[in-house]
Scaffold this motif. Structure first.
Motif, PDB file in Angstrom:
ATOM      1  N   LEU A   2      -1.984 -17.757  26.285  1.00  0.00           N
ATOM      2  CA  LEU A   2      -1.732 -19.196  26.350  1.00  0.00           C
ATOM      3  C   LEU A   2      -0.245 -19.517  26.380  1.00  0.00           C
ATOM      4  O   LEU A   2       0.169 -20.462  27.061  1.00  0.00           O
ATOM      5  CB  LEU A   2      -2.407 -19.918  25.176  1.00  0.00           C
ATOM      6  N   SER A   3       0.538 -18.742  25.653  1.00  0.00           N
ATOM      7  CA  SER A   3       1.979 -18.986  25.636  1.00  0.00           C
ATOM      8  C   SER A   3       2.588 -18.776  27.014  1.00  0.00           C
ATOM      9  O   SER A   3       3.470 -19.518  27.429  1.00  0.00           O
ATOM     10  CB  SER A   3       2.660 -18.069  24.620  1.00  0.00           C
ATOM     11  N   ARG A   4       2.087 -17.787  27.713  1.00  0.00           N
ATOM     12  CA  ARG A   4       2.567 -17.563  29.085  1.00  0.00           C
ATOM     13  C   ARG A   4       2.039 -18.649  30.013  1.00  0.00           C
ATOM     14  O   ARG A   4       2.784 -19.201  30.842  1.00  0.00           O
ATOM     15  CB  ARG A   4       2.146 -16.171  29.577  1.00  0.00           C
ATOM     16  N   ARG A   5       0.793 -18.989  29.870  1.00  0.00           N
ATOM     17  CA  ARG A   5       0.177 -19.985  30.742  1.00  0.00           C
ATOM     18  C   ARG A   5       0.855 -21.349  30.571  1.00  0.00           C
ATOM     19  O   ARG A   5       1.029 -22.107  31.523  1.00  0.00           O
ATOM     20  CB  ARG A   5      -1.317 -20.079  30.399  1.00  0.00           C
ATOM     21  N   LEU A   6       1.232 -21.649  29.345  1.00  0.00           N
ATOM     22  CA  LEU A   6       1.879 -22.932  29.048  1.00  0.00           C
ATOM     23  C   LEU A   6       3.380 -22.907  29.343  1.00  0.00           C
ATOM     24  O   LEU A   6       4.065 -23.906  29.171  1.00  0.00           O
ATOM     25  CB  LEU A   6       1.659 -23.299  27.574  1.00  0.00           C
ATOM     26  N   GLY A   7       3.872 -21.726  29.749  1.00  0.00           N
ATOM     27  CA  GLY A   7       5.296 -21.624  30.059  1.00  0.00           C
ATOM     28  C   GLY A   7       6.183 -21.576  28.833  1.00  0.00           C
ATOM     29  O   GLY A   7       7.372 -21.892  28.905  1.00  0.00           O
ATOM     30  N   PHE A   8       5.639 -21.157  27.684  1.00  0.00           N
ATOM     31  CA  PHE A   8       6.445 -21.037  26.470  1.00  0.00           C
ATOM     32  C   PHE A   8       7.175 -19.707  26.413  1.00  0.00           C
ATOM     33  O   PHE A   8       8.113 -19.530  25.656  1.00  0.00           O
ATOM     34  CB  PHE A   8       5.573 -21.203  25.224  1.00  0.00           C
ATOM     35  N   THR A   9       6.700 -18.749  27.194  1.00  0.00           N
ATOM     36  CA  THR A   9       7.356 -17.442  27.272  1.00  0.00           C
ATOM     37  C   THR A   9       6.991 -16.807  28.604  1.00  0.00           C
ATOM     38  O   THR A   9       6.011 -17.199  29.245  1.00  0.00           O
ATOM     39  CB  THR A   9       6.925 -16.516  26.127  1.00  0.00           C
ATOM     40  N   ARG A  10       7.817 -15.824  29.007  1.00  0.00           N
ATOM     41  CA  ARG A  10       7.456 -15.045  30.193  1.00  0.00           C
ATOM     42  C   ARG A  10       7.210 -13.603  29.807  1.00  0.00           C
ATOM     43  O   ARG A  10       6.971 -12.763  30.667  1.00  0.00           O
ATOM     44  CB  ARG A  10       8.601 -15.077  31.209  1.00  0.00           C
ATOM     45  N   CYS A  34      -9.831 -26.321  32.974  1.00  0.00           N
ATOM     46  CA  CYS A  34      -8.715 -27.266  32.985  1.00  0.00           C
ATOM     47  C   CYS A  34      -9.183 -28.721  33.063  1.00  0.00           C
ATOM     48  O   CYS A  34      -8.504 -29.627  32.592  1.00  0.00           O
ATOM     49  CB  CYS A  34      -7.783 -26.968  34.154  1.00  0.00           C
ATOM     50  N   GLU A  35     -10.356 -28.928  33.646  1.00  0.00           N
ATOM     51  CA  GLU A  35     -10.815 -30.306  33.838  1.00  0.00           C
ATOM     52  C   GLU A  35     -11.162 -30.993  32.516  1.00  0.00           C
ATOM     53  O   GLU A  35     -11.177 -32.218  32.455  1.00  0.00           O
ATOM     54  CB  GLU A  35     -11.998 -30.346  34.821  1.00  0.00           C
ATOM     55  N   VAL A  36     -11.418 -30.209  31.472  1.00  0.00           N
ATOM     56  CA  VAL A  36     -11.697 -30.828  30.175  1.00  0.00           C
ATOM     57  C   VAL A  36     -10.626 -30.468  29.138  1.00  0.00           C
ATOM     58  O   VAL A  36     -10.834 -30.627  27.943  1.00  0.00           O
ATOM     59  CB  VAL A  36     -13.088 -30.420  29.625  1.00  0.00           C
ATOM     60  N   CYS A  37      -9.479 -29.994  29.607  1.00  0.00           N
ATOM     61  CA  CYS A  37      -8.453 -29.498  28.687  1.00  0.00           C
ATOM     62  C   CYS A  37      -7.625 -30.630  28.089  1.00  0.00           C
ATOM     63  O   CYS A  37      -7.083 -31.458  28.813  1.00  0.00           O
ATOM     64  CB  CYS A  37      -7.542 -28.522  29.411  1.00  0.00           C
ATOM     65  N   PRO A  38      -7.507 -30.643  26.758  1.00  0.00           N
ATOM     66  CA  PRO A  38      -6.761 -31.716  26.092  1.00  0.00           C
ATOM     67  C   PRO A  38      -5.254 -31.667  26.348  1.00  0.00           C
ATOM     68  O   PRO A  38      -4.576 -32.661  26.103  1.00  0.00           O
ATOM     69  CB  PRO A  38      -7.063 -31.497  24.605  1.00  0.00           C
ATOM     70  N   VAL A  39      -4.730 -30.528  26.808  1.00  0.00           N
ATOM     71  CA  VAL A  39      -3.297 -30.460  27.089  1.00  0.00           C
ATOM     72  C   VAL A  39      -3.023 -30.225  28.566  1.00  0.00           C
ATOM     73  O   VAL A  39      -1.948 -29.746  28.946  1.00  0.00           O
ATOM     74  CB  VAL A  39      -2.585 -29.383  26.231  1.00  0.00           C
ATOM     75  N   ASN A  40      -3.982 -30.588  29.387  1.00  0.00           N
ATOM     76  CA  ASN A  40      -3.812 -30.446  30.839  1.00  0.00           C
ATOM     77  C   ASN A  40      -2.501 -31.085  31.339  1.00  0.00           C
ATOM     78  O   ASN A  40      -1.768 -30.446  32.090  1.00  0.00           O
ATOM     79  CB  ASN A  40      -5.029 -31.055  31.553  1.00  0.00           C
ATOM     80  N   PRO A  41      -2.165 -32.309  30.916  1.00  0.00           N
ATOM     81  CA  PRO A  41      -0.931 -32.934  31.425  1.00  0.00           C
ATOM     82  C   PRO A  41       0.342 -32.201  30.990  1.00  0.00           C
ATOM     83  O   PRO A  41       1.376 -32.335  31.644  1.00  0.00           O
ATOM     84  CB  PRO A  41      -0.953 -34.340  30.807  1.00  0.00           C
ATOM     85  N   LYS A  84       0.253 -24.429  33.942  1.00  0.00           N
ATOM     86  CA  LYS A  84      -0.828 -23.560  34.442  1.00  0.00           C
ATOM     87  C   LYS A  84      -0.298 -22.308  35.136  1.00  0.00           C
ATOM     88  O   LYS A  84      -0.737 -21.947  36.233  1.00  0.00           O
ATOM     89  CB  LYS A  84      -1.753 -24.335  35.384  1.00  0.00           C
ATOM     90  N   ILE A  85       0.650 -21.673  34.486  1.00  0.00           N
ATOM     91  CA  ILE A  85       1.238 -20.460  35.071  1.00  0.00           C
ATOM     92  C   ILE A  85       0.212 -19.333  35.092  1.00  0.00           C
ATOM     93  O   ILE A  85      -0.373 -18.987  34.072  1.00  0.00           O
ATOM     94  CB  ILE A  85       2.492 -20.050  34.279  1.00  0.00           C
ATOM     95  N   GLY A  86      -0.013 -18.784  36.266  1.00  0.00           N
ATOM     96  CA  GLY A  86      -0.933 -17.653  36.409  1.00  0.00           C
ATOM     97  C   GLY A  86      -2.387 -18.041  36.523  1.00  0.00           C
ATOM     98  O   GLY A  86      -3.259 -17.177  36.526  1.00  0.00           O
TER      99      GLY A  86
END
Length: 219
Positions: free
Chosen positions: A155-163, A205-212, A216-218
């Motif tokens: 999730l950290s990578r997907r959210l762009g918090f780390t690479r 993603c369509e029901v994700c509370p942090v979609n905005p 969505k990396i990867g």
DNA sequence: ATCCCGAGGG
DNA sequence: CCCTCTGGAT
């Protein structure tokens, strides 16, 4: 195509805070699972939560905590009884064994008090780094850092918090982004989200509370 | 059928 | 490193 302006570190910190706030709202049972517990209750709840959802853990803990009030209570619970009481949380044999053994050590070697250091906690049978970290952070206010598992990493990578791929480096990036005091809960919330909606294969993603808030990396 | 929010043991 | 425990979700 206009290039998106690069996100500054300060912006990323604010986005991380927003994400954790929204996840706390979206997964009240996850927050509930770590909130307002004595050290012993937190330890038991954390052992139970392995491979199990917070909802199911929260279903058995009220009866459990009403019945077992001290470490010694767990330590002398007859074989089979505790197993039956925690049956719905899975792995009940090994979990009951862990709870009994840890409780016995707490009663015998720590005067019935759950120890408050990483070294002592990890020495308890059935308690590893992950469980110890949750107890330290939420029962003793020693919220030192993230423990990175596959969910937190993904999730950290997907959210762009780390690479980073290396859990140790991910941990460093997250600690820089999230202030002390929100890290244990942050990891718990990321994990809950990673299990239920932001799953590895097919994130919903369509029901994700942090979609905005998510690049969505990867995905 | 396969995958797990972890820990112990081989 | 590997496997196992165990029930439920998908």
């Amino acid at each position: 195509m206009a290039k998106k302006p690069k996100e500054t570190f300060e912006e990323k910190k604010r986005r991380a805070a927003t994400v954790l706030r929204r996840l706390a709202k979206a997964y009240p049972e996850a927050k509930c699972a770590l909130d307002h517990r004595t050290p012993l209750e937190l330890l038991v709840a954390t052992i139970l939560s392995a491979q199990c959802t917070d909802v199911r853990v929260n279903m058995v803990t009220p009866q459990l905590f009403a019945k077992y009030r001290t470490a010694a209570d767990y330590a002398r619970s007859p074989r089979g009884v505790l197993e039956r009481e925690i049956r719905s949380t899975g792995f009940f044999n090994s979990k009951a064994k862990s709870i009994r053994a840890a409780a016995a050590a707490i009663a015998a070697e720590h005067g019935g008090k759950v120890p408050d250091t990483m070294e002592a906690l990890v020495r308890l049978p059935g308690v590893g780094r992950k469980t110890a970290n949750v107890v330290l952070g939420n029962a003793f206010g020693k919220d030192e850092g993230f423990v990175v598992d596959t969910h937190v990493g993904r999730l950290s990578r997907r959210l762009g918090f780390t690479r980073e791929a290396d859990p140790v480096k991910v941990e460093g990036d997250l600690n820089a982004l999230v202030p002390k005091g929100r890290r244990t809960m942050g990891a718990h919330l990321l994990i809950a989200h990673g299990r239920q909606i932001c799953v590895a294969r097919k994130p919903r993603c369509e029901v994700c509370p942090v979609n905005p808030q998510c690049p969505k990396i990867g995905v």
